[in-house]
Design an enzyme around this catalytic site. Structure first.
Site, PDB file in Angstrom:
ATOM      1  N   HIS A 154      -2.771   2.682  -8.729  1.00 29.44           N
ATOM      2  CA  HIS A 154      -3.736   3.427  -9.995  1.00 29.44           C
ATOM      3  C   HIS A 154      -4.918   4.176  -9.181  1.00 29.44           C
ATOM      4  O   HIS A 154      -5.699   3.763  -8.558  1.00 29.44           O
ATOM      5  CB  HIS A 154      -4.390   2.071 -10.615  1.00 29.44           C
ATOM      6  N   LEU A 155      -4.842   5.500  -9.616  1.00 28.36           N
ATOM      7  CA  LEU A 155      -5.641   6.479  -9.047  1.00 28.36           C
ATOM      8  C   LEU A 155      -6.828   6.657  -9.823  1.00 28.36           C
ATOM      9  O   LEU A 155      -7.941   7.331  -9.446  1.00 28.36           O
ATOM     10  CB  LEU A 155      -4.771   7.824  -8.666  1.00 28.36           C
ATOM     11  N   ARG A 156      -6.715   6.258 -11.045  1.00 25.72           N
ATOM     12  CA  ARG A 156      -7.736   6.162 -12.077  1.00 25.72           C
ATOM     13  C   ARG A 156      -8.181   7.536 -12.545  1.00 25.72           C
ATOM     14  O   ARG A 156      -9.201   7.615 -13.569  1.00 25.72           O
ATOM     15  CB  ARG A 156      -8.967   5.598 -11.514  1.00 25.72           C
TER      16      ARG A 156
ATOM     17  N   ASN B 119      -1.675   4.613 -16.931  1.00 21.25           N
ATOM     18  CA  ASN B 119      -2.925   3.980 -17.795  1.00 21.25           C
ATOM     19  C   ASN B 119      -4.133   4.436 -17.587  1.00 21.25           C
ATOM     20  O   ASN B 119      -4.955   3.806 -17.009  1.00 21.25           O
ATOM     21  CB  ASN B 119      -2.890   2.325 -17.992  1.00 21.25           C
TER      22      ASN B 119
ATOM     23  N   HIS C 253       6.274  -3.482 -17.019  1.00 17.28           N
ATOM     24  CA  HIS C 253       4.809  -4.329 -17.089  1.00 17.28           C
ATOM     25  C   HIS C 253       5.212  -5.674 -17.919  1.00 17.28           C
ATOM     26  O   HIS C 253       5.260  -5.358 -19.042  1.00 17.28           O
ATOM     27  CB  HIS C 253       3.480  -3.923 -17.419  1.00 17.28           C
TER      28      HIS C 253
ATOM     29  N   ASP D 259      -0.076  -2.309  -5.859  1.00 18.54           N
ATOM     30  CA  ASP D 259      -0.623  -2.536  -7.379  1.00 18.54           C
ATOM     31  C   ASP D 259      -2.085  -2.250  -7.109  1.00 18.54           C
ATOM     32  O   ASP D 259      -3.194  -2.957  -7.498  1.00 18.54           O
ATOM     33  CB  ASP D 259      -0.493  -3.820  -8.016  1.00 18.54           C
TER      34      ASP D 259
END
Lengths: 303, 441
Positions: B63-65, B95, B183, B309
């Protein structure tokens, strides 16, 4: 020495017995509070509604000559989005000497203790623990039964969501009682191997030869929820009453941390009967809270 | 311009290669890989004595956000963390805020990732599988997203509950040859939970997440993969039941792969201690039995990949009561070290299998031009040097990631990536230089 009272899970038997004896000394008039000590300010930080526990702590403060300072979740900055950590850091600088906290999240008292300068007393954290309630219950059992060791204690009802159940289970088993959890499968955690005691889904088996029965409150929203088929069926299966108590010890005592749902967890006759200790528990609550406050502030005179 | 990585243990699963030799790079591409060649002249030479020379690691679950959650991580900080963790390619999950559901956002990610101030690693975006249009959840424009550069589609962070929509998604992705990263979580079973439903949840008074919340969806998605023929990759399995279901699905011929996170095979619910929110993740840390079975499945190959993750959060988001804390752990900078310490060195998987699960296999699953040291003539050289014996202590406050939410803070590890090369040197650890004569001529 300052000490936190966060969980009975972590409290030594010596400390438990000491707190109980201190409380008994206050009750018996063998010990007098106040006098020449510094006037301590005690923050009562209740993020969750509570009448009896808050009043009990206030009374304990007054009797000790301490000043209770009230905070509630609604009227303060907590409702404005402040984090618990910042609220606690603020309390530090309000020059409070100790903090009594109730919070809806399990473990919140541990976070508070991490950030507060003085001792923290857990007045109920989510579904985790409620140490002073268990101390009041233990004091009541000692008064009625003279001992805790080897007693059979049945904790009946919504064990899954009960901090009272957890604190009592740890305290009473540490003092040598045999703890039983009694209730429907849906209201008892699926894996109790980390908790002391045994599980009974059948009320009769759970109450057989019990010396002490601790009824737990079944919250109203739970009665209509998916874990209970109906209040009616629950009552038929798990109500503590004269009939179901027939298998218990003849001198059984029936306890309830309050507030009770009369007609659900226990019937009128039992609630008003001579075996019921509800009012003793409230009364003793003040003395154990006095003991807890003094002990946590290190002002009990013990080394 | 010629660069030589000299005299290291070459571990290249794509060629089944495990020997001591040299890797030679010319003009940023690998031109040879194998036993040492006598007297080559090099502009830059890396002494690899005592080190592993492996294909740059690939983390397919990061997750690089960005966009929208830059207080947790940015593409810049996340890719720098990746480089420090030995990775030369990472997949970024969709996401974000807004989610990666349009070609414009994929362009944005790829632009940012290739900017000179980023970490120098390849970022392979994963597109959102669905989006909400007029209140209805429907498929994203996956063909356009594919053209924009996504390597997979996923419902990560927003697990698809509607089985019929998942079936449609798989049929469509099968046609487009896009793998789906699933997921697996039944939200009706996990609702309000924050830890594994087990001994610890009972003691701490926390609502448990039953293992079935994961397993029923693993089973559903495996069955749908079998039916549709779509390539399905199960994200982060955590229970022995999930492993058994995937084993069965593979036996039946379902095109299913799966991954495990290092924290799930090295930690258990007991490590949560007194409500430490750094140990809160989804799926939750499970029991010792699950850890044992996950290691077993790594050993027998049921688990294809190891992924971090990587889920960074800002400290103010994590430093709250356990139940209110977010799910997830930062993991890029501990992933290889934790794997070496808890799986490779104890003998559960060989060094070659380790690199397969952390580089070659994920690259194959996603069709990346990575995961190999074989001269290709097209791909940029992606090489990681690993000191397998280096003993070190992880200090979360010295990481590149903005996320300091790691359960491994203070952990003593054995093994560390010490140099990462992706067309050029993008990370060099102080441990690489200490005690080593570095020749440049």
């Amino acid at each position: 020495m300052k000490r936190n009272l966060l969980a009975l899970r972590h409290l030594d038997v010596d400390d438990i017995q000491y707190l109980l004896s201190l409380a008994q000394e206050y009750k018996d008039g063998l010990r007098f509070a106040g006098g020449n000590g510094p006037r301590r300010s005690i923050g009562l930080l209740f993020f969750e509604n509570s009448t009896r526990t808050r009043v009990s702590f206030e009374q304990a403060c007054h009797k000790l000559g301490y000043v209770p300072v009230n905070f509630s979740g609604d009227g303060s900055s907590m409702s404005k989005g402040e984090t618990l950590k910042d609220t606690i850091l603020t309390m530090r600088h309000e020059q409070l000497d100790a903090l009594v906290m109730r919070h809806r999240a399990s473990g919140a008292a541990f976070l508070a203790a991490e950030h507060f300068s003085g001792p923290v007393i857990n007045a109920g954290d989510g579904q985790h623990e409620h140490p002073t309630q268990a101390l009041a219950d233990a004091m009541t059992i000692l008064e009625r039964k003279g001992q805790i060791e080897d007693l059979t204690v049945a904790i009946v009802g919504d064990v899954r969501h009960s901090r009272v159940a957890r604190s009592n289970a740890w305290l009473l088993s540490k003092l040598g009682a045999h703890v039983r959890y009694v209730g429907p499968n849906t209201l008892i955690p699926s894996n109790m191997s980390g908790m002391p005691g045994t599980v009974h889904y059948d009320l009769k088996a759970g109450l057989t030869d019990a010396d002490v029965v601790i009824c737990l409150r079944l919250q109203r929203e739970r009665m209509a929820g998916p874990l209970v088929s109906s209040a009616n069926e629950y009552t038929k299966m798990y109500q503590v009453n004269r009939g179901s108590l027939r298998v218990a010890h003849p001198e059984v005592i029936v306890m309830h941390p309050g507030p009770m749902n009369r007609g659900i967890e226990l019937d009128d006759a039992t609630a008003d009967g001579p075996h019921c200790t509800v009012h003793d528990q409230v009364h003793n609550g003040i003395y154990v809270r006095m003991a807890a406050l003094e002990w946590s502030l290190g002002e009990d005179g013990a080394a | 311009m010629r660069t030589i990585f000299r005299g290291g243990r070459i571990l290249d699963p794509s060629q089944g290669m495990d020997l001591v030799g040299d890797v030679v790079v010319e003009n940023a591409q690998i031109v040879s890989c194998g036993e040492a060649t006598p007297n080559p002249v090099a502009d830059i030479e890396y002494d690899c004595n005592g080190l592993w020379i492996v294909p740059g690691l690939v983390d397919m679950h990061v997750h690089l956000r960005e966009p929208g959650e830059e207080h947790r991580e940015t593409i810049r900080t996340g890719t720098m963390a990746a480089a420090a963790g030995g990775f030369t390619s990472v997949c970024c999950m969709p996401n974000t805020s807004p989610p990666l559901d349009s070609s414009a956002l994929i362009d944005f990610i790829l632009d940012k990732a290739s900017s000179p101030d980023s970490g120098g690693v390849f970022v392979a975006p994963v597109g959102a599988l669905t989006k909400v249009v007029d209140g209805n959840r429907r498929l994203t424009n996956l063909s356009s997203l594919r053209k924009a550069g996504i390597v997979a589609a996923s419902d990560e962070g927003n697990p698809l509950q509607d089985a019929s929509l998942m079936m449609n998604a798989m049929e469509y992705c099968h046609q487009l040859d896009i793998p789906i990263l699933c997921h697996c979580e039944d939200l009706t079973l996990s609702v309000n939970g924050s830890v594994n439903d087990g001994t610890v949840s009972a003691v701490l008074g926390l609502k448990g997440i039953p293992r079935t919340a994961e397993e029923v969806m693993v089973m559903r998605n495996c069955l749908l993969a079998l039916q549709t023929g779509c390539r399905v990759h199960i994200l982060r399995v955590s229970t022995w039941g999930s492993v058994e279901l995937i084993r069965q699905a593979k036996f039946l011929g379902a095109p299913v792969t799966c991954e495990v996170c290092p924290h799930h095979f090295s930690l258990t619910e007991d490590d949560i201690g007194e409500f430490d929110p750094n140990f809160k993740t989804t799926p939750p840390l499970r029991s010792q039995l699950d850890v044992d079975m996950l290691l077993q499945a790594l050993n027998d190959g049921t688990i294809d990949c190891i992924a971090s993750d990587h889920s960074p959060y800002a400290p103010h988001e994590v430093n709250v009561p356990f139940e209110e804390a977010p799910f997830g752990m930062a993991g890029l900078e501990t992933s290889l070290a934790a794997t070496l310490t808890f799986a490779t060195h104890p003998g559960t998987i060989t060094p070659l299998e380790t690199i397969d699960k952390m580089s070659t296999r994920p690259a194959q699953i996603l069709g990346l031009d990575a995961g190999t040291l074989r001269p290709s003539g097209t791909a940029l050289a992606q090489i990681t040097l690993v000191d397998p014996a280096l003993e070190w202590s992880f200090d979360v406050h010295r990481t590149f990631s903005k996320g300091k939410n790691s359960p491994f803070d203070g952990m003593k590890f054995t093994g560390k990536p010490v140099l990462t090369y992706c067309g050029s040197e993008i990370y060099r650890d102080a441990a690489y230089d200490s005690g080593r004569v570095v020749g440049e001529d």
